[in-house]
Structures are given as C-alpha cells and as structure tokens.
Design an enzyme around this catalytic site. Structure first.
Site, mmCIF file in Angstrom:
data_model
loop_
_atom_site.group_PDB
_atom_site.id
_atom_site.type_symbol
_atom_site.label_atom_id
_atom_site.label_comp_id
_atom_site.label_asym_id
_atom_site.label_seq_id
_atom_site.Cartn_x
_atom_site.Cartn_y
_atom_site.Cartn_z
ATOM 1 N NE ARG A 180 -3.119 0.504 3.754
ATOM 2 C CZ ARG A 180 -2.394 -0.600 3.583
ATOM 3 N NH1 ARG A 180 -2.941 -1.795 3.742
ATOM 4 N NH2 ARG A 180 -1.113 -0.519 3.262
ATOM 5 C CG HIS A 217 -2.928 -4.285 8.788
ATOM 6 N ND1 HIS A 217 -3.153 -2.979 8.472
ATOM 7 C CD2 HIS A 217 -2.372 -4.837 7.684
ATOM 8 C CE1 HIS A 217 -2.764 -2.747 7.229
ATOM 9 N NE2 HIS A 217 -2.285 -3.860 6.732
ATOM 10 N N GLY A 247 -2.193 -9.499 7.108
ATOM 11 C CA GLY A 247 -2.216 -10.069 5.758
ATOM 12 C C GLY A 247 -0.878 -10.626 5.299
ATOM 13 C CB SER A 248 2.193 -9.124 4.265
ATOM 14 O OG SER A 248 2.535 -8.126 5.212
ATOM 15 C CG ASP A 283 -5.636 -8.511 7.942
ATOM 16 O OD1 ASP A 283 -5.440 -8.842 9.140
ATOM 17 O OD2 ASP A 283 -4.708 -8.272 7.149
ATOM 18 C CB ILE A 311 -3.872 -8.737 -3.392
ATOM 19 C CG1 ILE A 311 -2.471 -8.400 -2.849
ATOM 20 C CG2 ILE A 311 -4.705 -9.427 -2.310
ATOM 21 C CD1 ILE A 311 -2.452 -7.343 -1.746
ATOM 22 N N GLY A 316 -6.206 -6.401 -8.754
ATOM 23 C CA GLY A 316 -4.758 -6.256 -8.938
ATOM 24 C C GLY A 316 -4.082 -7.571 -8.579
ATOM 25 N N GLY A 344 0.818 -1.207 0.000
ATOM 26 C CA GLY A 344 0.000 0.000 0.000
ATOM 27 C C GLY A 344 0.851 1.256 0.000
ATOM 28 C CB ILE A 350 -7.486 -8.498 2.854
ATOM 29 C CG1 ILE A 350 -7.790 -8.624 1.373
ATOM 30 C CG2 ILE A 350 -8.081 -9.694 3.588
ATOM 31 C CD1 ILE A 350 -6.845 -7.923 0.459
HETATM 32 O O1 LIG Z 1 -0.911 -3.470 4.545
HETATM 33 C C1 LIG Z 1 0.119 -3.918 4.145
HETATM 34 C C2 LIG Z 1 0.801 -3.506 2.954
HETATM 35 O O2 LIG Z 1 0.394 -2.510 2.327
HETATM 36 O O3 LIG Z 1 1.799 -4.141 2.597
#
Ligand SMILES: O=CC(=O)O
Length: 332
Positions: A250, A298, A300-301, A274, A170, A168, A90, A248
């Site tokens: 923002r 948060h 996700g990664s 998330d 993801i 995109g 992001g 997932i």
């Molecule tokens: O929120 C996580 C990112 O943007 O990598």
C-alpha cells in the site's frame, strides 16, 4: 433450509446483495444469481454517494472499491445487513471494529492472488535493478549510441540479500520465487517469526538489520497504524546506496516525498512501485520524472484468472455468510 420469504405481492423475494461496481467478472456474479437479487452499481468506480444511494435494505455487500466501508455506510445499509465480502486482500479501507460491533462477518480474498502479486514484486525488482524505465528513455530519446561496457549497468539479484517486510501469504510466495534467482539470503521482518519463514530458509531479523543488509527491500505488509510511513527519511538512510526498493502493498506505508528524495540523491539505487499516493497518481507527480523509478498503476492481482478467482471467492463467501456458515476466508 431457510423458508422463502413471501413479499407483499405474494411473490418470492430473494435477499439482496449490493455489488459496488459494474465490472465484476461474470463467473463471480453467476454464483449469486438465483440466490440473490443483484443490485449492481452502474459505475466501475463508484463515489460514496452512489453507493449510499443504492445500499438501503441490502442483506449482503460485494465490496470492490477503495471507498471506505465505515459506520456511515453500515447505517445507510440498515440493521438487516448480514455479511460483507471485500474483493481484495487488503483490509485497510474497512472499519473492522464497526463490523465486529454489529456481528457482521467479513470476508476478503487472500491466497488466490498471492502468485499474481508475487510475480509483480519480482517483475518490479528486476525492472528497477536493470533500469527498465531509463533504458526505454534512452532508446526513445536517441541516447543509445551503441554498445558500452559501462552503459546502463544494473545490479544483480543472484547472490543478493533480499529483505521482505511482512512475510504473509504474498511475502512467502515472493520468497519461493526468489529461490529460482539464486539469492544468497532472504531476511524478513514483521510481528513475529513464523514457521513458514523457517521452511523457506528466511531469517527473521529486526527491521534495522533488514534495511542495513538488504540489496532488495520488498514491502508486502498490510497498511496499519504501525506500518504507515514506515519507510521515511530515517529508514531510507539506513539502506544501502545500491539497494532496490519495491512496494506491492500500500502506498501510505511509504513517505513518498522521502522516497523521491532518496531516489534523487542516490540514497538508494532504484524503486519499483505498484502502489503509491494518491491513486491514481497525477500525471505531473515527481515520481514520474525519476528515471530510476518503475511504476505500475496498482495491478498486482490484475490477471484474467486471478480477478475471476477473487470474484468467485467473494461470491462464495457471501453465500456462506448469508446462510450463517463459516466463511472460506474470514477477515477476522
Ligand atoms: O490491492 C489489492 C488487494 O488488496 O487485493
């Protein structure tokens, strides 16, 4: 190629990189050692002031914080600043125009986190549709009285229509995973139809169609002026009462009060989030009181391998940017 810069004491001085926090995977920092002097903040969650205190005179920024990177930060760094790399996909926390005006290249870390984040989207979709949170509450509170034919029934992902808002990297990875669940249709909305959508057999539709027809609505779009509060009372009202909503991306893409109303009133069936507003979410927030809302902080990664890959990619981009070479993953 660049001649070493001999400092005042006649010692070779390395260019400096500010690393905004002290918990970056070593593998990433190892790539920078020997090439840069590392100025590492001693917090994992620095305040703006802590960043500003250390930033003057650095040549590169390793940015791994949700603190806004804007004119004030760039001014504090100084005009020698040559490259910025954010360890995130992001970019909503970065004033890209300010970097463009100064001709400072900006890198981010898309792609390497697609699978981890897509897995969380599927996890939340299934957890919300199968009432994971409510189920646990039932066990904890002694409400589980035995087998019940109609007890805590959920919705099916098989043969469902899934709408992906933002196809995109993801979003595409989510679509690939959904195929294993034998979904009937994948719809997506966004700026434009894209060739990857066609390859995945996903149908490009207006947002309204996606909202009306989807059993699962999954948000994987960047936060922009356009997507801010895209999910609100009006959009939730267009969704099916059986729909599961997953975010997932923002938090601010969703008007959270509207989501809370939709979950309470049965406007939609359940949600899996998330991301939320604010982060961290206060422990007395209404979202936590809803049995049909599954939450993650948060993450996700947040896998060992993905965070390492993100740190390495950030470091590689810093090295390339400092050497005036094209970035591996430029943000603009
Ligand atoms: O929120 C996580 C990112 O943007 O990598």
């Amino acid at each position: 190629g660049v001649a070493p810069d001999l400092g005042k004491a006649g010692k070779m001085s390395l260019p400096k990189v500010l690393v905004t926090n002290n918990d970056i995977p070593e593998a990433g920092l190892d790539l920078l050692k020997g090439k840069f002097e590392l100025i590492i903040n001693n917090q994992s969650n620095p305040t703006r002031q802590e960043i500003i205190d250390k930033i003057a005179g650095v040549d590169a920024l390793f940015w791994c914080t949700h603190q806004r990177l804007d004119e004030e930060i760039l001014d504090a760094a100084g005009s020698q600043l040559k490259v910025v790399a954010t360890m995130s996909a992001g970019l909503n926390h970065i004033d890209i125009d300010a970097l463009k005006r100064r001709n400072i290249p900006l890198a981010h870390t898309p792609t390497v986190l697609n699978k981890a984040v897509a897995n969380v989207a599927v996890l939340l979709a299934l957890a919300a549709s199968r009432r994971l949170r409510e189920s646990r509450i039932h066990i904890e509170e002694g409400l589980w009285s035995g087998f019940g034919v109609q007890y805590l029934l959920g919705t099916d992902i098989e043969n469902s229509t899934v709408g992906i808002v933002g196809l995109g990297g993801i979003g595409q990875t989510i679509a690939k995973r959904l195929k294993a669940f034998e979904v009937a249709r994948i719809l997506y909305s966004g700026h434009r139809e894209n060739p990857e959508g066609k390859q995945l057999g996903a149908e490009f539709v207006p947002l309204d169609t996606l909202l009306r027809e989807s059993d699962f609505v999954i948000v994987s779009a960047p936060l922009t002026d356009e997507t801010k509060n895209m999910f609100n009372d009006t959009t939730f009202a267009k969704m099916k009462p059986t729909a599961v909503f997953v975010n997932i991306a923002r938090g601010p893409i969703v008007d959270q009060d509207a989501l809370i109303r939709a979950l309470k009133n049965g406007t939609i069936f359940a949600a899996g989030l998330d991301v939320m507003v604010p982060e961290p979410l206060p422990t007395n927030n209404e979202l936590l009181k809803l049995p049909n809302c599954v939450l993650m902080p948060h993450l996700g990664s947040a896998t060992y391998k993905t965070r390492t890959a993100m740190a390495e990619l950030t470091a590689k981009n810093i090295i390339l940017g400092y050497e005036n070479k094209p970035l591996l993953t430029p943000a603009y």
